[in-house]
Design an enzyme around this catalytic site. Structure first.
Site, mmCIF file in Angstrom:
data_model
loop_
_atom_site.group_PDB
_atom_site.id
_atom_site.type_symbol
_atom_site.label_atom_id
_atom_site.label_comp_id
_atom_site.label_asym_id
_atom_site.label_seq_id
_atom_site.Cartn_x
_atom_site.Cartn_y
_atom_site.Cartn_z
ATOM 1 N N CYS A 75 0.477 -1.354 -0.015
ATOM 2 C CA CYS A 75 -0.337 -0.066 -0.043
ATOM 3 C C CYS A 75 1.093 1.651 -0.160
ATOM 4 C CB CYS A 75 -1.048 -0.158 1.335
ATOM 5 S SG CYS A 75 -2.633 1.382 1.381
ATOM 6 N N CYS A 219 -5.174 5.930 -4.288
ATOM 7 C CA CYS A 219 -4.116 4.629 -4.610
ATOM 8 C C CYS A 219 -2.648 4.760 -4.933
ATOM 9 C CB CYS A 219 -5.237 3.503 -5.268
ATOM 10 S SG CYS A 219 -3.946 2.355 -5.191
#
Length: 276
Positions: A75, A219
């Site tokens: 992430c 993201c």
């Protein structure tokens, strides 16, 4: 079990960050789903767990769990928050750290004033790296969907991404097409689905339907994947500003064999303690 935590976000992609170095942490998928519930728990896109490194020479281990309870490999927005968290919590005095993930080592650096830069490692493009079922490696692939075929580029940033170009990201059918790509049989382990609008050679707009989390405000790995796919296709320059719904980050990539560098904000919202 009482857990101290910080609530953080990177461009609105929000996290519950837990220190697993100075406190014992053992969470079940059911507990993570409860904590991730925005009505019944803390609420987050991902839970980030800081653990001691397993190998000498590294500073920490970085684990990521989606709000559905599943563990994922990487992430990017979380990596920036990770760098700020370990500094703020006194877990390290370093600005730049080396962090183990499920798919290799990354190097986040906290720059101060709520800004962090992360060496995200070298992207991979072979179908087997995602995995993606294809006969041969290509720059783009035609993916059959119920709505018709779409052209995608693929990249692994430690987690799998499929990126398609759209004319207008605001009008893109992310809620409909995103889940269809995420769970497509050609991606046996599912995939993050990116929708990229190219503004010019140094600027894109992006929305991402994240595997296991749905659409988020931003993201980080999705931004990296979109930019490297665009560069490989000859559409973007080596430094690109990515406009997500939660804000902007800068992605730099010198080309094949080079690491992707991501720079953007990391924000602490509050700190708390919860009993499970």
């Amino acid at each position: 079990m009482k857990l101290k935590f910080s609530k953080m976000h990177g461009l609105g992609n929000d996290f519950m960050v837990i220190d697993g170095v100075r406190q014992t942490v053992s969470l079940t998928p059911e507990q993570i789903r409860l904590l991730g519930n925005r009505q019944l728990g803390i609420g987050f896109d991902q839970l980030l767990l800081v653990e001691p490194a397993r190998e000498a020479g590294h500073d920490f281990r970085y684990r990521i769990f989606n709000n559905d309870g599943g563990e994922v490999e990487q992430c990017g927005n979380g990596a920036r928050c990770f760098a700020k968290f370990v500094r703020d919590q006194g877990l390290t005095g370093k600005s730049r750290i080396e962090v183990e993930t499920a798919r290799g080592v990354i190097a986040p650096e906290y720059l101060g004033d709520g800004l962090a830069r992360v060496d995200m490692g070298v992207p991979r493009f072979r179908p087997a790296d995602l995995p993606f079922l294809a006969d041969a490696e290509a720059l783009t692939y035609s993916l059959p969907l119920p709505e018709g075929r779409c052209e995608i580029g693929i990249a692994s940033m430690g987690n799998p991404h499929a990126v398609q170009r759209v004319d207008d990201v605001d009008a893109a059918p992310v809620a409909e097409v995103g889940p269809a790509i995420e769970s497509h049989p050609a991606f046996p382990q599912r995939v993050n689905a990116g929708f990229m609008q190219i503004v010019n050679r140094g600027e894109i707009r992006l929305r991402v339907y994240e595997r296991g989390a749905g659409e988020t405000l931003a993201c980080g790995t999705g931004a990296c994947a979109a930019v490297v796919c665009g560069i490989r296709q000859g559409l973007l320059d080596a430094r690109v500003t990515v406009h997500a719904r939660g804000g902007d980050i800068v992605i730099e990539w010198a080309g094949e064999g080079s690491p992707v560098i991501m720079t953007g904000p990391a924000v602490t919202v509050f700190q708390g303690e919860i009993e499970l």
